[in-house]
Design a protein around this motif. Structure first.
Motif, PDB file in Angstrom:
ATOM      1  N   MET A 121      89.296  89.360 113.483  1.00  0.00           N
ATOM      2  CA  MET A 121      88.777  90.438 112.679  1.00  0.00           C
ATOM      3  C   MET A 121      89.290  91.746 112.838  1.00  0.00           C
ATOM      4  O   MET A 121      89.521  92.463 114.197  1.00  0.00           O
ATOM      5  CB  MET A 121      87.289  90.437 112.750  1.00  0.00           C
ATOM      6  N   ASN A 122      90.274  92.236 111.879  1.00  0.00           N
ATOM      7  CA  ASN A 122      90.699  93.614 111.997  1.00  0.00           C
ATOM      8  C   ASN A 122      90.156  94.663 111.159  1.00  0.00           C
ATOM      9  O   ASN A 122      89.291  94.310 110.100  1.00  0.00           O
ATOM     10  CB  ASN A 122      92.260  93.522 111.567  1.00  0.00           C
ATOM     11  N   SER A 123      90.309  95.820 111.267  1.00  0.00           N
ATOM     12  CA  SER A 123      89.844  97.001 110.404  1.00  0.00           C
ATOM     13  C   SER A 123      88.254  96.687 110.116  1.00  0.00           C
ATOM     14  O   SER A 123      87.807  96.607 109.074  1.00  0.00           O
ATOM     15  CB  SER A 123      90.660  96.750 108.792  1.00  0.00           C
ATOM     16  N   LEU A 124      87.747  96.504 111.214  1.00  0.00           N
ATOM     17  CA  LEU A 124      86.463  96.365 111.122  1.00  0.00           C
ATOM     18  C   LEU A 124      85.460  97.494 110.493  1.00  0.00           C
ATOM     19  O   LEU A 124      85.908  98.792 110.731  1.00  0.00           O
ATOM     20  CB  LEU A 124      85.632  95.932 112.439  1.00  0.00           C
ATOM     21  N   LYS A 125      84.446  97.207 109.856  1.00  0.00           N
ATOM     22  CA  LYS A 125      83.766  98.366 109.233  1.00  0.00           C
ATOM     23  C   LYS A 125      82.166  98.234 109.800  1.00  0.00           C
ATOM     24  O   LYS A 125      81.788  97.353 110.221  1.00  0.00           O
ATOM     25  CB  LYS A 125      83.662  97.948 107.641  1.00  0.00           C
ATOM     26  N   PHE A 126      81.493  99.154 109.365  1.00  0.00           N
ATOM     27  CA  PHE A 126      80.105  99.266 109.729  1.00  0.00           C
ATOM     28  C   PHE A 126      79.314  98.110 109.241  1.00  0.00           C
ATOM     29  O   PHE A 126      78.561  97.413 109.913  1.00  0.00           O
ATOM     30  CB  PHE A 126      79.409 100.527 109.302  1.00  0.00           C
ATOM     31  N   GLU A 127      79.721  97.598 108.121  1.00  0.00           N
ATOM     32  CA  GLU A 127      78.924  96.619 107.360  1.00  0.00           C
ATOM     33  C   GLU A 127      79.242  95.307 107.768  1.00  0.00           C
ATOM     34  O   GLU A 127      78.469  94.245 107.311  1.00  0.00           O
ATOM     35  CB  GLU A 127      79.054  96.678 105.920  1.00  0.00           C
ATOM     36  N   ASP A 128      80.196  95.047 108.907  1.00  0.00           N
ATOM     37  CA  ASP A 128      80.686  93.824 109.449  1.00  0.00           C
ATOM     38  C   ASP A 128      79.458  93.555 110.577  1.00  0.00           C
ATOM     39  O   ASP A 128      79.622  92.467 111.152  1.00  0.00           O
ATOM     40  CB  ASP A 128      81.868  93.726 110.024  1.00  0.00           C
ATOM     41  N   THR A 129      78.772  94.614 111.137  1.00  0.00           N
ATOM     42  CA  THR A 129      77.923  94.315 112.003  1.00  0.00           C
ATOM     43  C   THR A 129      76.890  93.124 111.662  1.00  0.00           C
ATOM     44  O   THR A 129      76.117  93.166 110.695  1.00  0.00           O
ATOM     45  CB  THR A 129      77.038  95.560 112.400  1.00  0.00           C
ATOM     46  N   ALA A 130      76.793  92.204 112.650  1.00  0.00           N
ATOM     47  CA  ALA A 130      75.944  90.811 112.206  1.00  0.00           C
ATOM     48  C   ALA A 130      76.016  90.383 113.584  1.00  0.00           C
ATOM     49  O   ALA A 130      76.835  90.030 114.490  1.00  0.00           O
ATOM     50  CB  ALA A 130      76.508  90.410 111.232  1.00  0.00           C
ATOM     51  N   PRO A 152      70.730  91.961 110.319  1.00  0.00           N
ATOM     52  CA  PRO A 152      69.072  92.168 110.403  1.00  0.00           C
ATOM     53  C   PRO A 152      68.516  92.252 108.687  1.00  0.00           C
ATOM     54  O   PRO A 152      69.166  93.010 108.160  1.00  0.00           O
ATOM     55  CB  PRO A 152      69.132  93.190 111.148  1.00  0.00           C
ATOM     56  N   GLY A 153      67.383  91.624 108.614  1.00  0.00           N
ATOM     57  CA  GLY A 153      66.763  91.492 107.452  1.00  0.00           C
ATOM     58  C   GLY A 153      67.752  90.722 106.208  1.00  0.00           C
ATOM     59  O   GLY A 153      67.279  90.939 105.222  1.00  0.00           O
ATOM     60  N   LYS A 154      68.621  90.081 106.656  1.00  0.00           N
ATOM     61  CA  LYS A 154      69.589  89.627 105.417  1.00  0.00           C
ATOM     62  C   LYS A 154      69.824  88.028 105.582  1.00  0.00           C
ATOM     63  O   LYS A 154      69.635  87.649 106.998  1.00  0.00           O
ATOM     64  CB  LYS A 154      70.935  90.313 105.473  1.00  0.00           C
ATOM     65  N   GLU A 155      70.122  87.261 104.557  1.00  0.00           N
ATOM     66  CA  GLU A 155      70.308  85.929 104.867  1.00  0.00           C
ATOM     67  C   GLU A 155      71.639  85.615 105.674  1.00  0.00           C
ATOM     68  O   GLU A 155      72.710  86.493 105.552  1.00  0.00           O
ATOM     69  CB  GLU A 155      70.402  85.348 103.442  1.00  0.00           C
ATOM     70  N   ARG A 156      71.773  84.289 106.105  1.00  0.00           N
ATOM     71  CA  ARG A 156      73.084  84.099 106.684  1.00  0.00           C
ATOM     72  C   ARG A 156      74.405  83.960 105.598  1.00  0.00           C
ATOM     73  O   ARG A 156      73.948  83.190 104.748  1.00  0.00           O
ATOM     74  CB  ARG A 156      72.892  82.939 107.606  1.00  0.00           C
ATOM     75  N   GLU A 157      75.324  84.622 105.818  1.00  0.00           N
ATOM     76  CA  GLU A 157      76.348  84.246 104.535  1.00  0.00           C
ATOM     77  C   GLU A 157      77.686  83.728 105.206  1.00  0.00           C
ATOM     78  O   GLU A 157      78.046  84.207 106.374  1.00  0.00           O
ATOM     79  CB  GLU A 157      76.629  85.725 104.130  1.00  0.00           C
ATOM     80  N   PHE A 158      78.519  83.236 104.455  1.00  0.00           N
ATOM     81  CA  PHE A 158      79.741  82.622 104.688  1.00  0.00           C
ATOM     82  C   PHE A 158      80.734  83.958 104.890  1.00  0.00           C
ATOM     83  O   PHE A 158      80.621  84.804 104.113  1.00  0.00           O
ATOM     84  CB  PHE A 158      79.999  81.788 103.533  1.00  0.00           C
ATOM     85  N   VAL A 159      81.444  83.606 105.696  1.00  0.00           N
ATOM     86  CA  VAL A 159      82.601  84.589 106.172  1.00  0.00           C
ATOM     87  C   VAL A 159      83.937  83.954 105.970  1.00  0.00           C
ATOM     88  O   VAL A 159      84.623  84.501 105.276  1.00  0.00           O
ATOM     89  CB  VAL A 159      82.421  84.969 107.311  1.00  0.00           C
TER      90      VAL A 159
END
Length: 121
Positions: free
Chosen positions: A82-91, A41-48
């Motif tokens: 996706m392993n070891s997921l972090k809060f900042e991976d929410t998207a 939310p509020g951010k641009e689409r980014e490459f993963v």
């Protein structure tokens, strides 16, 4: 007609794992590069993560060592473990299909509808 259908998103606790899948329709899958992008939310689409038609992979620095992209050319699918997921991976995570040889920084090609990944305790 190219269509991309993602699945596998959901709610997971920090440190947990999820596996996203993307099924592609339309001819030419084997010759295309496939990628995963995300947009918070509020951010641009980014490459993963991305995988070329020959199987070479590339990852964003933020996910290296935690995420793994793979493809199955018989099933026309691309997966993101996706392993070891972090809060900042929410998207919202989007599958991408593009011609081989275009850099991942360019947002081109076909896109799926997206699947939500939420990392929360």
């Amino acid at each position: 007609q190219v269509q991309l259908v993602e699945s596998g998103g959901g709610l997971v606790q920090p440190g947990g794992s999820l596996r996203l899948s993307c099924e592609a329709s339309g001819s030419g899958f084997r010759s295309n590069a496939m990628g995963w992008y995300r947009q918070a939310p509020g951010k641009e689409r980014e490459f993963v993560a991305g995988i070329t038609n020959s199987g070479a992979t590339d990852y964003a620095e933020s996910v290296k060592g935690r995420f793994t992209i793979s493809r199955d050319n018989h099933k026309n699918t691309v997966n993101l473990q996706m392993n070891s997921l972090k809060f900042e991976d929410t998207a919202v995570y989007y599958c991408n299909r593009r011609p081989q040889g275009i850099g991942w920084s360019r947002r081109v090609g076909y896109w799926g509808q997206g699947t939500q990944v939420t990392v929360s305790s």
